[in-house]
Design an enzyme around this catalytic site. Sequence first.
Site, PDB file in Angstrom:
ATOM      1  N   THR A  47     -47.637 -48.720 -13.579  1.00  0.00           N
ATOM      2  CA  THR A  47     -46.518 -49.647 -13.400  1.00  0.00           C
ATOM      3  C   THR A  47     -45.582 -49.198 -12.284  1.00  0.00           C
ATOM      4  O   THR A  47     -44.805 -49.994 -11.759  1.00  0.00           O
ATOM      5  CB  THR A  47     -45.761 -49.807 -14.740  1.00  0.00           C
ATOM      6  OG1 THR A  47     -46.692 -50.237 -15.732  1.00  0.00           O
ATOM      7  CG2 THR A  47     -44.635 -50.811 -14.658  1.00  0.00           C
ATOM      8  N   TYR A 135     -56.148 -41.766 -20.443  1.00  0.00           N
ATOM      9  CA  TYR A 135     -55.665 -43.149 -20.376  1.00  0.00           C
ATOM     10  C   TYR A 135     -56.854 -44.090 -20.214  1.00  0.00           C
ATOM     11  O   TYR A 135     -57.544 -44.062 -19.200  1.00  0.00           O
ATOM     12  CB  TYR A 135     -54.676 -43.282 -19.213  1.00  0.00           C
ATOM     13  CG  TYR A 135     -54.087 -44.651 -18.983  1.00  0.00           C
ATOM     14  CD1 TYR A 135     -54.136 -45.655 -19.949  1.00  0.00           C
ATOM     15  CD2 TYR A 135     -53.438 -44.946 -17.784  1.00  0.00           C
ATOM     16  CE1 TYR A 135     -53.584 -46.903 -19.721  1.00  0.00           C
ATOM     17  CE2 TYR A 135     -52.875 -46.193 -17.545  1.00  0.00           C
ATOM     18  CZ  TYR A 135     -52.958 -47.167 -18.513  1.00  0.00           C
ATOM     19  OH  TYR A 135     -52.412 -48.410 -18.284  1.00  0.00           O
ATOM     20  N   LYS A 163     -53.934 -42.641 -24.335  1.00  0.00           N
ATOM     21  CA  LYS A 163     -53.241 -43.924 -24.230  1.00  0.00           C
ATOM     22  C   LYS A 163     -54.329 -44.989 -24.256  1.00  0.00           C
ATOM     23  O   LYS A 163     -55.145 -45.081 -23.341  1.00  0.00           O
ATOM     24  CB  LYS A 163     -52.423 -44.004 -22.939  1.00  0.00           C
ATOM     25  CG  LYS A 163     -51.708 -45.336 -22.745  1.00  0.00           C
ATOM     26  CD  LYS A 163     -50.992 -45.389 -21.394  1.00  0.00           C
ATOM     27  CE  LYS A 163     -50.386 -46.774 -21.166  1.00  0.00           C
ATOM     28  NZ  LYS A 163     -49.790 -46.893 -19.813  1.00  0.00           N
ATOM     29  N   ILE A 205     -46.687 -46.643 -24.892  1.00  0.00           N
ATOM     30  CA  ILE A 205     -46.176 -46.513 -23.526  1.00  0.00           C
ATOM     31  C   ILE A 205     -46.075 -47.932 -22.999  1.00  0.00           C
ATOM     32  O   ILE A 205     -47.073 -48.643 -22.902  1.00  0.00           O
ATOM     33  CB  ILE A 205     -47.082 -45.627 -22.659  1.00  0.00           C
ATOM     34  CG1 ILE A 205     -47.022 -44.179 -23.169  1.00  0.00           C
ATOM     35  CG2 ILE A 205     -46.657 -45.697 -21.190  1.00  0.00           C
ATOM     36  CD1 ILE A 205     -47.943 -43.214 -22.445  1.00  0.00           C
TER      37      ILE A 205
END
Length: 297
Positions: A47, A135, A163, A205
Amino acid sequence: MHTFYGTGTALITPFKKDHSVDYDAFKNLIEFNISSGVDYIVVNGTTAESATTSKEEKAKLLEVALDVNNGRVPVMYGIGGNDTAEVIQRIGSADFKGVDALLSVCPYYNKPSQEGVFQHYKAIAEKCPVPVLAYNVPGRTGINISAKTSIRLSEVKNIFGIKEASGDLVQALEIIKNTPNEFLVISGDDLLAVPTISLGAVGAISVLSNTYPAKFSEMIKAAIQSRFQQATQILARFTEMNPLMYEEGNPVGVKSLLELMGICSSEVRLPLVKASGELIHKIEQAHVKITREYANH
Protein backbone atom coordinates in the site's frame (compact mmCIF):
# COMPACT_ATOMS: atom_id res chain seq x y z
CA MET A 1 9.68 -9.63 20.23
CA HIS A 2 6.48 -7.60 20.20
CA THR A 3 3.40 -9.66 19.46
CA PHE A 4 1.50 -8.30 16.49
CA TYR A 5 -2.03 -8.67 17.78
CA GLY A 6 -4.83 -6.32 16.75
CA THR A 7 -4.74 -3.73 13.98
CA GLY A 8 -1.68 -2.87 11.95
CA THR A 9 -2.04 -0.04 9.44
CA ALA A 10 -0.38 -0.63 6.07
CA LEU A 11 0.66 3.00 5.73
CA ILE A 12 0.42 4.77 2.37
CA THR A 13 3.28 6.97 1.14
CA PRO A 14 1.96 10.51 0.59
CA PHE A 15 3.25 12.41 -2.44
CA LYS A 16 3.30 16.10 -3.29
CA LYS A 17 2.01 17.46 -6.62
CA ASP A 18 5.51 16.97 -8.10
CA HIS A 19 5.40 13.31 -6.93
CA SER A 20 8.15 13.76 -4.35
CA VAL A 21 7.47 12.18 -0.96
CA ASP A 22 5.49 14.42 1.40
CA TYR A 23 7.21 13.56 4.66
CA ASP A 24 5.17 16.10 6.67
CA ALA A 25 1.92 14.47 5.56
CA PHE A 26 3.45 11.08 6.38
CA LYS A 27 4.21 12.27 9.91
CA ASN A 28 0.63 13.50 10.32
CA LEU A 29 -0.78 10.22 9.03
CA ILE A 30 1.30 8.20 11.49
CA GLU A 31 0.29 10.41 14.40
CA PHE A 32 -3.37 10.19 13.36
CA ASN A 33 -3.17 6.38 13.34
CA ILE A 34 -1.24 5.92 16.58
CA SER A 35 -3.31 8.45 18.52
CA SER A 36 -6.48 6.74 17.22
CA GLY A 37 -5.45 3.42 18.75
CA VAL A 38 -3.91 1.20 16.07
CA ASP A 39 -1.71 -1.49 17.58
CA TYR A 40 1.22 -1.27 15.16
CA ILE A 41 2.27 0.30 11.87
CA VAL A 42 3.62 -1.20 8.66
CA VAL A 43 6.09 0.89 6.64
CA ASN A 44 6.95 0.14 3.01
CA GLY A 45 4.29 -2.46 2.36
CA THR A 46 2.37 -2.85 -0.90
CA THR A 47 0.00 0.00 0.00
CA ALA A 48 3.05 2.27 0.38
CA GLU A 49 3.72 1.99 -3.38
CA SER A 50 6.99 0.27 -2.53
CA ALA A 51 7.34 -0.80 -6.17
CA THR A 52 7.91 2.84 -7.17
CA THR A 53 9.84 4.34 -4.24
CA SER A 54 13.62 4.47 -4.24
CA LYS A 55 15.98 2.81 -1.79
CA GLU A 56 16.74 6.24 -0.31
CA GLU A 57 13.05 7.11 0.04
CA LYS A 58 12.32 3.79 1.74
CA ALA A 59 15.11 4.40 4.26
CA LYS A 60 13.90 7.95 4.93
CA LEU A 61 10.27 6.82 5.36
CA LEU A 62 11.38 4.28 7.94
CA GLU A 63 13.51 6.86 9.73
CA VAL A 64 10.60 9.32 9.87
CA ALA A 65 8.18 6.62 11.06
CA LEU A 66 10.49 5.53 13.86
CA ASP A 67 11.00 9.14 14.94
CA VAL A 68 7.28 9.97 15.04
CA ASN A 69 6.39 6.67 16.68
CA ASN A 70 9.03 7.11 19.39
CA GLY A 71 8.56 3.57 20.66
CA ARG A 72 4.81 3.82 21.20
CA VAL A 73 3.76 0.89 18.99
CA PRO A 74 5.64 -1.91 17.22
CA VAL A 75 6.93 -1.17 13.72
CA MET A 76 6.96 -3.65 10.84
CA TYR A 77 9.05 -2.94 7.74
CA GLY A 78 8.49 -4.36 4.27
CA ILE A 79 11.26 -5.84 2.14
CA GLY A 80 10.27 -8.38 -0.49
CA GLY A 81 10.86 -9.43 -4.06
CA ASN A 82 11.24 -12.25 -6.53
CA ASP A 83 15.06 -12.43 -6.43
CA THR A 84 15.99 -14.15 -3.16
CA ALA A 85 19.63 -13.06 -3.26
CA GLU A 86 18.64 -9.43 -3.84
CA VAL A 87 16.09 -9.51 -0.99
CA ILE A 88 18.80 -10.84 1.33
CA GLN A 89 21.17 -8.11 0.11
CA ARG A 90 18.55 -5.42 0.83
CA ILE A 91 17.95 -6.89 4.28
CA GLY A 92 21.69 -6.82 4.92
CA SER A 93 22.01 -3.16 3.95
CA ALA A 94 18.94 -1.95 5.89
CA ASP A 95 19.08 -0.45 9.38
CA PHE A 96 16.76 -2.46 11.62
CA LYS A 97 17.34 -0.46 14.79
CA GLY A 98 13.86 0.19 16.21
CA VAL A 99 12.20 -2.24 13.77
CA ASP A 100 10.29 -5.12 15.36
CA ALA A 101 9.57 -7.37 12.37
CA LEU A 102 9.98 -7.78 8.62
CA LEU A 103 7.04 -8.23 6.24
CA SER A 104 8.07 -10.03 3.06
CA VAL A 105 5.75 -10.74 0.15
CA CYS A 106 5.75 -14.06 -1.68
CA PRO A 107 7.93 -14.00 -4.83
CA TYR A 108 5.85 -12.78 -7.76
CA TYR A 109 5.97 -13.09 -11.56
CA ASN A 110 8.48 -15.97 -11.79
CA LYS A 111 5.96 -18.29 -10.05
CA PRO A 112 8.19 -20.69 -8.09
CA SER A 113 7.02 -24.09 -6.89
CA GLN A 114 5.89 -24.52 -3.29
CA GLU A 115 9.34 -25.90 -2.50
CA GLY A 116 10.86 -22.76 -4.04
CA VAL A 117 8.60 -20.55 -1.91
CA PHE A 118 9.64 -22.47 1.21
CA GLN A 119 13.35 -22.22 0.41
CA HIS A 120 13.00 -18.49 -0.39
CA TYR A 121 11.53 -17.72 3.04
CA LYS A 122 13.93 -20.05 4.84
CA ALA A 123 16.90 -18.26 3.25
CA ILE A 124 15.50 -14.83 4.17
CA ALA A 125 14.72 -15.87 7.74
CA GLU A 126 18.27 -17.14 8.26
CA LYS A 127 19.72 -13.75 7.28
CA CYS A 128 17.17 -11.38 8.82
CA PRO A 129 18.03 -9.76 12.19
CA VAL A 130 14.33 -9.45 13.15
CA PRO A 131 11.43 -11.95 13.02
CA VAL A 132 9.84 -12.46 9.59
CA LEU A 133 6.15 -12.38 8.62
CA ALA A 134 5.44 -14.14 5.32
CA TYR A 135 2.81 -12.54 3.08
CA ASN A 136 0.43 -14.50 0.88
CA VAL A 137 -1.44 -12.37 -1.66
CA PRO A 138 -2.04 -14.48 -4.78
CA GLY A 139 -4.16 -11.77 -6.41
CA ARG A 140 -0.97 -9.73 -6.77
CA THR A 141 1.77 -12.35 -6.97
CA GLY A 142 0.18 -14.95 -9.24
CA ILE A 143 0.98 -17.71 -6.77
CA ASN A 144 -0.70 -19.00 -3.61
CA ILE A 145 1.34 -20.06 -0.59
CA SER A 146 -0.51 -23.29 0.15
CA ALA A 147 -1.64 -24.20 3.64
CA LYS A 148 0.86 -27.06 3.58
CA THR A 149 3.72 -24.64 2.83
CA SER A 150 2.56 -22.20 5.52
CA ILE A 151 2.52 -25.08 8.01
CA ARG A 152 6.10 -25.95 6.99
CA LEU A 153 7.11 -22.29 7.39
CA SER A 154 5.80 -22.35 10.97
CA GLU A 155 8.66 -24.73 11.78
CA VAL A 156 11.34 -22.36 10.44
CA LYS A 157 13.21 -20.45 13.11
CA ASN A 158 12.63 -16.68 12.87
CA ILE A 159 9.38 -16.93 10.88
CA PHE A 160 6.63 -15.97 13.32
CA GLY A 161 3.55 -15.94 11.13
CA ILE A 162 1.82 -15.21 7.85
CA LYS A 163 -0.25 -12.35 6.53
CA GLU A 164 -2.97 -14.33 4.79
CA ALA A 165 -4.74 -12.55 1.93
CA SER A 166 -5.77 -15.46 -0.26
CA GLY A 167 -9.45 -14.79 0.43
CA ASP A 168 -9.82 -18.48 1.33
CA LEU A 169 -11.19 -18.96 4.85
CA VAL A 170 -10.79 -22.75 4.64
CA GLN A 171 -7.10 -22.30 3.88
CA ALA A 172 -6.75 -19.86 6.80
CA LEU A 173 -8.46 -22.35 9.12
CA GLU A 174 -6.19 -25.18 7.96
CA ILE A 175 -3.11 -23.07 8.76
CA ILE A 176 -4.45 -22.00 12.16
CA LYS A 177 -5.48 -25.55 13.08
CA ASN A 178 -2.13 -27.11 12.17
CA THR A 179 0.41 -24.59 13.50
CA PRO A 180 1.56 -23.74 17.04
CA ASN A 181 -0.25 -20.94 18.86
CA GLU A 182 2.85 -18.76 18.65
CA PHE A 183 2.68 -18.87 14.82
CA LEU A 184 0.43 -15.89 14.05
CA VAL A 185 -2.08 -15.78 11.24
CA ILE A 186 -2.93 -12.16 10.40
CA SER A 187 -5.70 -11.26 7.97
CA GLY A 188 -4.65 -9.25 4.93
CA ASP A 189 -8.22 -8.62 3.78
CA ASP A 190 -10.20 -5.92 5.58
CA LEU A 191 -13.64 -7.43 4.93
CA LEU A 192 -12.53 -10.94 5.91
CA ALA A 193 -10.71 -9.85 9.07
CA VAL A 194 -13.60 -10.53 11.47
CA PRO A 195 -14.44 -14.02 10.14
CA THR A 196 -10.73 -14.89 9.98
CA ILE A 197 -10.32 -13.84 13.62
CA SER A 198 -13.31 -16.02 14.50
CA LEU A 199 -11.25 -18.95 13.19
CA GLY A 200 -8.24 -18.05 15.33
CA ALA A 201 -6.37 -15.27 13.52
CA VAL A 202 -4.91 -12.56 15.77
CA GLY A 203 -5.79 -9.40 13.85
CA ALA A 204 -5.41 -7.63 10.52
CA ILE A 205 -2.96 -5.58 8.52
CA SER A 206 -5.33 -3.05 7.05
CA VAL A 207 -5.66 -0.53 4.22
CA LEU A 208 -8.89 1.02 5.52
CA SER A 209 -7.36 1.76 8.92
CA ASN A 210 -5.33 4.53 7.24
CA THR A 211 -8.62 6.44 7.12
CA TYR A 212 -10.76 5.01 9.94
CA PRO A 213 -8.15 3.87 12.48
CA ALA A 214 -10.28 4.26 15.61
CA LYS A 215 -13.34 2.42 14.30
CA PHE A 216 -11.34 -0.28 12.53
CA SER A 217 -9.30 -0.91 15.69
CA GLU A 218 -12.51 -1.08 17.73
CA MET A 219 -13.85 -3.70 15.31
CA ILE A 220 -10.72 -5.85 15.49
CA LYS A 221 -10.55 -5.63 19.29
CA ALA A 222 -14.21 -6.66 19.54
CA ALA A 223 -13.56 -9.66 17.30
CA ILE A 224 -10.47 -10.73 19.25
CA GLN A 225 -12.54 -10.55 22.44
CA SER A 226 -15.25 -12.70 20.77
CA ARG A 227 -17.75 -9.83 20.72
CA PHE A 228 -18.70 -10.76 17.18
CA GLN A 229 -22.09 -9.05 17.08
CA GLN A 230 -20.44 -5.69 17.79
CA ALA A 231 -17.58 -6.42 15.38
CA THR A 232 -20.00 -7.36 12.61
CA GLN A 233 -22.04 -4.21 13.14
CA ILE A 234 -18.92 -2.11 12.57
CA LEU A 235 -17.85 -4.28 9.63
CA ALA A 236 -21.21 -3.69 7.95
CA ARG A 237 -20.41 0.03 7.77
CA PHE A 238 -17.32 -0.67 5.67
CA THR A 239 -18.84 -3.07 3.13
CA GLU A 240 -19.69 -0.32 0.60
CA MET A 241 -16.40 1.55 0.97
CA ASN A 242 -13.95 -1.35 0.95
CA PRO A 243 -14.33 -2.46 -2.71
CA LEU A 244 -13.98 1.18 -3.79
CA MET A 245 -10.47 1.14 -2.32
CA TYR A 246 -9.44 -1.41 -4.97
CA GLU A 247 -11.70 -0.54 -7.92
CA GLU A 248 -8.92 1.33 -9.75
CA GLY A 249 -5.96 -0.14 -7.86
CA ASN A 250 -4.52 0.17 -4.37
CA PRO A 251 -3.66 2.75 -2.96
CA VAL A 252 -5.55 4.86 -5.53
CA GLY A 253 -8.84 4.56 -3.64
CA VAL A 254 -7.52 5.05 -0.12
CA LYS A 255 -5.45 8.07 -1.20
CA SER A 256 -8.57 9.65 -2.71
CA LEU A 257 -10.35 9.13 0.60
CA LEU A 258 -7.40 10.56 2.54
CA GLU A 259 -7.49 13.66 0.31
CA LEU A 260 -11.22 14.00 0.93
CA MET A 261 -10.47 13.86 4.67
CA GLY A 262 -7.78 16.55 4.33
CA ILE A 263 -4.90 14.29 5.40
CA CYS A 264 -2.79 14.19 2.23
CA SER A 265 -3.00 14.56 -1.54
CA SER A 266 -4.22 11.73 -3.75
CA GLU A 267 -1.10 11.78 -5.95
CA VAL A 268 0.26 8.40 -7.03
CA ARG A 269 3.21 7.40 -9.21
CA LEU A 270 2.92 5.79 -12.62
CA PRO A 271 1.89 3.22 -13.64
CA LEU A 272 -0.85 4.02 -11.11
CA VAL A 273 -3.04 7.02 -11.94
CA LYS A 274 -5.37 9.08 -9.76
CA ALA A 275 -8.96 8.00 -9.29
CA SER A 276 -11.55 8.82 -11.92
CA GLY A 277 -14.23 11.39 -11.17
CA GLU A 278 -16.80 8.60 -11.02
CA LEU A 279 -14.85 6.68 -8.39
CA ILE A 280 -14.20 9.83 -6.33
CA HIS A 281 -17.94 10.52 -6.32
CA LYS A 282 -18.70 6.99 -5.07
CA ILE A 283 -16.03 7.31 -2.36
CA GLU A 284 -17.51 10.64 -1.24
CA GLN A 285 -20.99 9.12 -0.99
CA ALA A 286 -19.75 6.11 0.97
CA HIS A 287 -17.73 8.35 3.31
CA VAL A 288 -20.79 10.49 4.06
CA LYS A 289 -22.73 7.35 5.03
CA ILE A 290 -19.93 6.12 7.29
CA THR A 291 -19.51 9.46 9.07
CA ARG A 292 -23.28 9.74 9.51
CA GLU A 293 -23.37 6.27 11.07
CA TYR A 294 -20.44 7.21 13.32
CA ALA A 295 -22.42 10.21 14.54
CA ASN A 296 -25.45 8.07 15.31
CA HIS A 297 -23.56 5.49 17.40
